[in-house]
Design an enzyme around this catalytic site. Structure first.
Site, PDB file in Angstrom:
ATOM      1  N   ASN A  45      29.165 -11.772 -19.943  1.00 24.42           N
ATOM      2  CA  ASN A  45      29.275 -10.422 -19.696  1.00 24.42           C
ATOM      3  C   ASN A  45      27.879 -10.329 -18.525  1.00 24.42           C
ATOM      4  O   ASN A  45      27.424 -11.331 -18.307  1.00 24.42           O
ATOM      5  CB  ASN A  45      28.962  -9.677 -20.845  1.00 24.42           C
ATOM      6  CG  ASN A  45      27.690  -9.846 -21.560  1.00 24.42           C
ATOM      7  OD1 ASN A  45      26.712  -9.892 -20.950  1.00 24.42           O
ATOM      8  ND2 ASN A  45      27.748 -10.333 -22.877  1.00 24.42           N
TER       9      ASN A  45
ATOM     10  N   ASP B 221      31.514 -10.184 -28.404  1.00 23.05           N
ATOM     11  CA  ASP B 221      32.037  -9.823 -29.966  1.00 23.05           C
ATOM     12  C   ASP B 221      33.203 -10.872 -30.544  1.00 23.05           C
ATOM     13  O   ASP B 221      33.143 -10.996 -31.518  1.00 23.05           O
ATOM     14  CB  ASP B 221      32.939  -8.437 -29.717  1.00 23.05           C
ATOM     15  CG  ASP B 221      31.832  -7.574 -29.716  1.00 23.05           C
ATOM     16  OD1 ASP B 221      30.768  -7.532 -30.372  1.00 23.05           O
ATOM     17  OD2 ASP B 221      32.015  -6.295 -28.794  1.00 23.05           O
TER      18      ASP B 221
ATOM     19  N   PRO C  10      29.843 -13.505 -35.651  1.00 25.47           N
ATOM     20  CA  PRO C  10      28.965 -12.728 -36.434  1.00 25.47           C
ATOM     21  C   PRO C  10      28.265 -11.490 -35.604  1.00 25.47           C
ATOM     22  O   PRO C  10      27.767 -11.849 -34.827  1.00 25.47           O
ATOM     23  CB  PRO C  10      28.034 -13.846 -36.998  1.00 25.47           C
ATOM     24  CG  PRO C  10      28.095 -14.837 -36.064  1.00 25.47           C
ATOM     25  CD  PRO C  10      29.425 -14.726 -35.417  1.00 25.47           C
ATOM     26  N   ASP C  11      27.884 -10.513 -36.507  1.00 24.62           N
ATOM     27  CA  ASP C  11      27.308  -9.421 -35.726  1.00 24.62           C
ATOM     28  C   ASP C  11      25.878  -9.851 -36.286  1.00 24.62           C
ATOM     29  O   ASP C  11      25.392  -9.388 -37.487  1.00 24.62           O
ATOM     30  CB  ASP C  11      27.679  -8.288 -36.413  1.00 24.62           C
ATOM     31  CG  ASP C  11      27.082  -7.021 -35.634  1.00 24.62           C
ATOM     32  OD1 ASP C  11      25.862  -7.083 -35.438  1.00 24.62           O
ATOM     33  OD2 ASP C  11      27.655  -5.996 -35.347  1.00 24.62           O
ATOM     34  N   ILE C  12      25.052 -10.333 -35.519  1.00 23.29           N
ATOM     35  CA  ILE C  12      23.623 -10.655 -35.939  1.00 23.29           C
ATOM     36  C   ILE C  12      22.738  -9.580 -36.074  1.00 23.29           C
ATOM     37  O   ILE C  12      21.940  -9.750 -37.218  1.00 23.29           O
ATOM     38  CB  ILE C  12      22.928 -11.543 -34.439  1.00 23.29           C
ATOM     39  CG1 ILE C  12      24.079 -12.370 -34.076  1.00 23.29           C
ATOM     40  CG2 ILE C  12      21.706 -12.213 -34.950  1.00 23.29           C
ATOM     41  CD1 ILE C  12      23.715 -13.255 -32.570  1.00 23.29           C
TER      42      ILE C  12
ATOM     43  N   PHE D 182      20.355  -2.365 -29.715  1.00 23.47           N
ATOM     44  CA  PHE D 182      20.675  -1.708 -28.400  1.00 23.47           C
ATOM     45  C   PHE D 182      22.248  -1.166 -28.426  1.00 23.47           C
ATOM     46  O   PHE D 182      23.060  -1.988 -28.985  1.00 23.47           O
ATOM     47  CB  PHE D 182      20.186  -2.766 -27.379  1.00 23.47           C
ATOM     48  CG  PHE D 182      19.073  -2.415 -26.825  1.00 23.47           C
ATOM     49  CD1 PHE D 182      17.919  -3.212 -27.569  1.00 23.47           C
ATOM     50  CD2 PHE D 182      18.670  -1.993 -25.510  1.00 23.47           C
ATOM     51  CE1 PHE D 182      16.658  -2.922 -27.081  1.00 23.47           C
ATOM     52  CE2 PHE D 182      17.413  -2.174 -25.148  1.00 23.47           C
ATOM     53  CZ  PHE D 182      16.379  -2.622 -25.954  1.00 23.47           C
TER      54      PHE D 182
ATOM     55  N   LYS E 174      26.910   3.855 -34.635  1.00 22.82           N
ATOM     56  CA  LYS E 174      26.493   2.420 -34.615  1.00 22.82           C
ATOM     57  C   LYS E 174      25.397   2.355 -35.378  1.00 22.82           C
ATOM     58  O   LYS E 174      25.261   1.110 -36.218  1.00 22.82           O
ATOM     59  CB  LYS E 174      26.340   2.020 -33.050  1.00 22.82           C
ATOM     60  CG  LYS E 174      26.345   0.538 -32.812  1.00 22.82           C
ATOM     61  CD  LYS E 174      26.399   0.061 -31.319  1.00 22.82           C
ATOM     62  CE  LYS E 174      27.695   0.345 -30.785  1.00 22.82           C
ATOM     63  NZ  LYS E 174      27.694  -0.100 -29.474  1.00 22.82           N
TER      64      LYS E 174
ATOM     65  N   LYS F 105      25.608  -0.262 -38.441  1.00 21.12           N
ATOM     66  CA  LYS F 105      25.037  -1.711 -38.583  1.00 21.12           C
ATOM     67  C   LYS F 105      23.830  -1.542 -39.442  1.00 21.12           C
ATOM     68  O   LYS F 105      23.232  -2.798 -40.034  1.00 21.12           O
ATOM     69  CB  LYS F 105      24.272  -1.779 -37.158  1.00 21.12           C
ATOM     70  CG  LYS F 105      25.414  -1.931 -36.208  1.00 21.12           C
ATOM     71  CD  LYS F 105      25.162  -2.877 -35.106  1.00 21.12           C
ATOM     72  CE  LYS F 105      26.499  -3.040 -34.034  1.00 21.12           C
ATOM     73  NZ  LYS F 105      26.665  -4.110 -33.249  1.00 21.12           N
TER      74      LYS F 105
HETATM   75  N1  CTP Z   1      24.982  -7.467 -31.472  1.00 19.44           N
HETATM   76  C1  CTP Z   1      24.656  -8.608 -32.343  1.00 19.44           C
HETATM   77  N2  CTP Z   1      25.602  -9.288 -32.648  1.00 19.44           N
HETATM   78  C2  CTP Z   1      27.009  -9.158 -32.027  1.00 19.44           C
HETATM   79  C3  CTP Z   1      27.049  -8.133 -31.354  1.00 19.44           C
HETATM   80  C4  CTP Z   1      26.218  -7.078 -31.152  1.00 19.44           C
HETATM   81  O1  CTP Z   1      23.453  -8.737 -32.509  1.00 19.44           O
HETATM   82  N3  CTP Z   1      27.791 -10.131 -32.512  1.00 19.44           N
HETATM   83  C5  CTP Z   1      23.863  -6.325 -31.365  1.00 19.44           C
HETATM   84  C6  CTP Z   1      23.543  -6.315 -29.838  1.00 19.44           C
HETATM   85  O2  CTP Z   1      22.466  -7.366 -29.647  1.00 19.44           O
HETATM   86  C7  CTP Z   1      22.944  -4.809 -29.925  1.00 19.44           C
HETATM   87  C8  CTP Z   1      23.941  -4.063 -30.778  1.00 19.44           C
HETATM   88  O3  CTP Z   1      24.248  -5.108 -31.715  1.00 19.44           O
HETATM   89  O4  CTP Z   1      21.636  -4.713 -30.258  1.00 19.44           O
HETATM   90  C9  CTP Z   1      24.887  -3.317 -30.252  1.00 19.44           C
HETATM   91  O5  CTP Z   1      26.051  -4.142 -29.500  1.00 19.44           O
HETATM   92  P1  CTP Z   1      27.226  -3.582 -29.077  1.00 19.44           P
HETATM   93  O6  CTP Z   1      28.180  -4.798 -28.321  1.00 19.44           O
HETATM   94  O7  CTP Z   1      26.870  -2.547 -27.967  1.00 19.44           O
HETATM   95  O8  CTP Z   1      28.130  -2.674 -30.115  1.00 19.44           O
HETATM   96  P2  CTP Z   1      29.201  -3.529 -30.838  1.00 19.44           P
HETATM   97  O9  CTP Z   1      28.891  -3.687 -32.335  1.00 19.44           O
HETATM   98  O10 CTP Z   1      30.015  -4.493 -30.323  1.00 19.44           O
HETATM   99  O11 CTP Z   1      30.071  -2.096 -30.788  1.00 19.44           O
HETATM  100  P3  CTP Z   1      31.352  -1.846 -29.933  1.00 19.44           P
HETATM  101  O12 CTP Z   1      31.856  -2.953 -29.269  1.00 19.44           O
HETATM  102  O13 CTP Z   1      31.986  -0.760 -30.726  1.00 19.44           O
HETATM  103  O14 CTP Z   1      30.447  -1.019 -28.768  1.00 19.44           O
END
Ligand code: CTP
Length: 398
Positions: A208, A276, A304-306, A324, A338, A342
């Site tokens: 990205n 994602d 994984p959503d860290i 963020f 969000k 989260k």
């Molecule tokens: N983040 C993370 N791990 C992931 C995805 C996101 O740690 N796999 C963290 C990013 O570093 C940021 C926050 O989650 O602090 C928001 O990420 P964002 O991509 O904007 O949100 P998403 O959870 O992907 O939601 P959406 O796709 O609906 O915008």
């Protein structure tokens, strides 16, 4: 915070010299004593009387002032302090320091001292950008001189850009950190930054547009407040800051592992733009066209959503977890959702629609979402957003 610290403050000749008066007050408020030195050029901007009145101390002006030499020689004066601060540090003063000149009291003290020196540069943007100033700055940094600012913004001369002296609270924070006393002293802060690269095959990846600029600036600002920073970064465009522990990763899975390994932390800030999804089975060899003209099909697996993992980890959770949110529409509504989804304490939301120029640009306009609600900040340089956020983090951990 600065109780009993002795600061030798050299005030150079620039329009920002007026801020030095406020700096003296703030330092004294924090318990420091300030011994002021005013250069000849500095006297054109602030009077010796106002400086000495605010410092409650004699102001030193002249190398050949015999009374001063009888009371305290310039060598002693340069060493009696815990820290020497130059604010404003003009292009002229920086040049003289870089060259090791000692033609007046200020430069003699700077050459004779055995103490650390912190400078707050202040000058017109063209002067700051001039190759001579860049050279002098590089020399001073290599000599171990500490630097705070300059900031970007409108200048007294009517131009805009980097060159404005750092604000007084920032200089006070930098002084605290230089004395090993920043508000984040003893704190461990984890920062994720940059994009992730998700391989398709050995030569291709999905990525990205994140440059890593905001996360990098934040790591530097946290370091400047005295934090020990673990900086976990994907392949960013900007180099990582000095003085932090850099853990370079490529994929979201590697980032998740690196974050788990870096815990525990007092605070964790997730500025990375994590992919994602990843390609479920990246090809072991470079994918070739198969001759049919049909595009390849890729299977994706969710990363994984860290941030969510750390925010919801229960025991061992950092006291402050900051995420963020990069959005392109209805920023506050999406960021509010969000934050709840989260489970993090704060969300720093920004609008990254292409017309804002934020992603990959030097500025950011953020809304800080906390349990208390949404707080919109003006459009600011990313470095400034980072400084403000680092100060807020320090307040939250105090
Ligand atoms: N983040 C993370 N791990 C992931 C995805 C996101 O740690 N796999 C963290 C990013 O570093 C940021 C926050 O989650 O602090 C928001 O990420 P964002 O991509 O904007 O949100 P998403 O959870 O992907 O939601 P959406 O796709 O609906 O915008």
């Amino acid at each position: 915070m600065l109780a009993d610290k002795r600061i030798l403050l050299i005030i150079g000749g620039g329009i920002a010299a007026y801020k030095a008066l406020d700096l003296i007050r703030r330092l004294r408020d924090q318990g420091a004593s300030v011994t002021p030195v005013l250069t000849r050029a500095g006297e054109a901007f602030v009077t010796p009387l106002s400086v000495s009145a605010l410092a409650a101390h004699k102001v030193y002006r002249d190398l050949f002032d015999l009374t001063d030499e009888a009371e305290m020689g310039h060598i002693e004066l340069s060493r009696a302090a815990d820290l020497i601060v130059v604010a404003p540090a003009t292009a002229d003063l920086m040049g003289k320091m870089a060259a090791g000149l000692a033609g007046d009291l200020a430069t003699t003290l700077l050459l004779a001292t055995d103490k650390r020196v912190l400078i707050a540069p202040s000058m017109n943007v063209r002067m700051w950008d001039h190759p001579a100033t860049r050279r002098n700055l590089a020399r001073l940094l290599a000599d171990g001189i500490l630097v705070v600012g300059p900031n970007e913004g409108p200048m007294a001369c009517g131009e805009f850009g980097p060159g404005r002296m750092a604000e007084v609270p920032e200089i006070v924070a930098a002084i605290g950190a230089a004395l090993g006393n920043g508000p984040l002293k003893g704190r461990h802060v984890l920062v994720t930054s940059g994009p992730t690269h998700e391989p398709i095959d050995p030569v291709r990846y999905i990525a990205n547009r994140s440059s890593g600029a905001q996360g990098t600036a934040l790591a530097a600002a946290l370091r400047d407040l005295g934090a020990r920073v673990s900086f976990i970064t994907g392949p960013a465009l900007v180099p990582p800051p000095a003085g932090v522990a850099v853990i370079a990763v490529e994929t979201a899975l590697e980032m998740a592992d690196a974050v788990a390994a870096a815990l525990p932390a007092d605070a964790a800030v997730f500025a990375a733009a994590v992919a994602d999804w990843r390609v479920a089975n990246p090809a072991a060899q470079k994918m070739k066209k198969d001759g049919t003209g049909a595009p390849p099909s890729l299977d994706f697996a969710e990363n994984p959503d860290i941030l969510a993992r750390v925010a919801q980890m229960g025991a061992g959770r950092p006291r402050l977890v900051v995420g963020f949110a990069a959005e392109t529409e209805t920023v506050v509504a999406h960021a509010t959702a969000k934050r709840a989804r989260k489970g993090c304490d704060w969300i720093v939301a920004n609008d990254v629609s292409p017309e804002t120029g934020i992603m990959g640009g030097a500025e950011n306009a953020v809304t800080l979402m906390t349990a208390q609600g949404a707080e919109s900040w003006p459009r600011l340089p990313k470095v400034e957003v980072a400084r403000r956020l680092a100060l807020r983090i320090a307040e939250a951990l105090a």
